[in-house]
Write a protein that holds these residues in place. Structure first.
Motif, short mmCIF file in Angstrom:
data_model
loop_
_atom_site.label_atom_id
_atom_site.label_comp_id
_atom_site.label_asym_id
_atom_site.label_seq_id
_atom_site.Cartn_x
_atom_site.Cartn_y
_atom_site.Cartn_z
N LYS A 3 9.63 -2.00 14.05
CA LYS A 3 9.27 -1.56 12.69
C LYS A 3 8.94 0.04 12.65
N SER A 58 6.06 -4.92 4.49
CA SER A 58 5.71 -5.45 5.61
C SER A 58 6.84 -5.96 6.58
N CYS A 62 5.37 -0.85 9.74
CA CYS A 62 4.03 -0.88 10.10
C CYS A 62 3.32 0.47 9.75
#
Length: 267
Positions: A3, A58, A62
């Motif tokens: 992420k 989400s 992050c």
């Protein structure tokens, strides 16, 4: 898939992502406020956003939070030295200092350093990697969370050479000063460099209003080249020429740092 750290995204980049995700662009200001003013560490804390958007955030991003590995506090002057752990296990330092005009934080910009200055501990283990804009911001946010104090000025004078991580440092400064977020005036920021002349000239053209601090440490090329390898490429004359150009372009003062080393540069 790894992420993306959302703290490293500019306001414009976040707005574009929201548009691509089918979300209203005005949400970017709300998210920026949560991240950079309220310093939340989880998307679930962004309570004025729809649950569906928090889920999207989400899934895609992050919020990297630095871990305080060690904290050393002075009993004399409220100085606090932090050792931070990063997500990949690397370690960096920052120092929170109290002055009459407010609290200032010394920020690291790299893990290690490739400049090789003989008197500097940052270069002992060599260069590992550049810090991201989010990791630089994280040093501020974590120091504020831990201390309960507000950082009102910065010095980019910790581990690493800021101008050797130019693009990430520039993004960090733009995030720091973004009016939608923290909105810190860059007149309260000092950037320290060992003397990368082309990057000083490039910085002069950015129009940021930074105070430049030059790590000088010797008054002649022979001694400076001995303790600072960068001088073998960019001599004192070349460095001072870049300093004059920086002042002419920005009107901002330049400070010079000089560590006196007995038997080396102290006469």
């Amino acid at each position: 898939m790894a992420k993306t750290d959302i703290l490293s995204l500019s306001f414009g980049e976040l707005s574009e992502w929201l548009e691509d995700a089918g979300e209203p662009k005005f949400r970017a200001k709300q998210i920026f406020t949560w991240l950079h003013s309220r310093k939340v560490t989880d998307f679930s804390e962004m309570t004025d956003l729809p649950l569906s958007l928090r889920t999207k955030l989400s899934d895609s991003f992050c919020i990297n939070r630095l871990i305080v590995v060690k904290r050393l506090e002075s009993a004399i002057d409220n100085t606090v030295k932090y050792l931070y752990g990063l997500s990949d296990g690397s370690l960096i330092e920052s120092v929170l200092m109290a002055y009459r005009h407010g609290d200032s934080l010394c920020v690291s910009t790299q893990v290690g350093c490739r400049m090789g200055c003989r008197f500097c501990a940052s270069t002992i283990a060599g260069f590992v990697r550049n810090l991201t804009p989010g990791e630089m911001l994280g040093q501020i946010y974590e120091a504020e969370r831990d201390s309960g104090r507000t950082v009102s000025s910065l010095v980019l004078m910790g581990i690493g050479e800021p101008l050797d991580n130019y693009d990430n440092v520039l993004q960090f400064l733009r995030l720091l000063s973004a009016p939608q977020g923290r909105g810190m005036s860059l007149r309260h920021v000092t950037l320290s460099t060992c003397g990368l002349v082309p990057m000083i000239d490039r910085l002069a053209g950015e129009g940021l209003g930074l105070t430049l601090s030059v790590s000088l440490h010797a008054a002649d090329d022979a001694h400076r080249s001995e303790i600072m390898p960068v001088n073998r490429k960019y001599s004192i004359d070349k460095l001072l020429g870049a300093c004059r150009r920086y002042f002419e372009a920005t009107g901002r003062r330049i400070t010079f740092e000089y560590a006196v080393i007995d038997g080396v540069n102290g006469t």
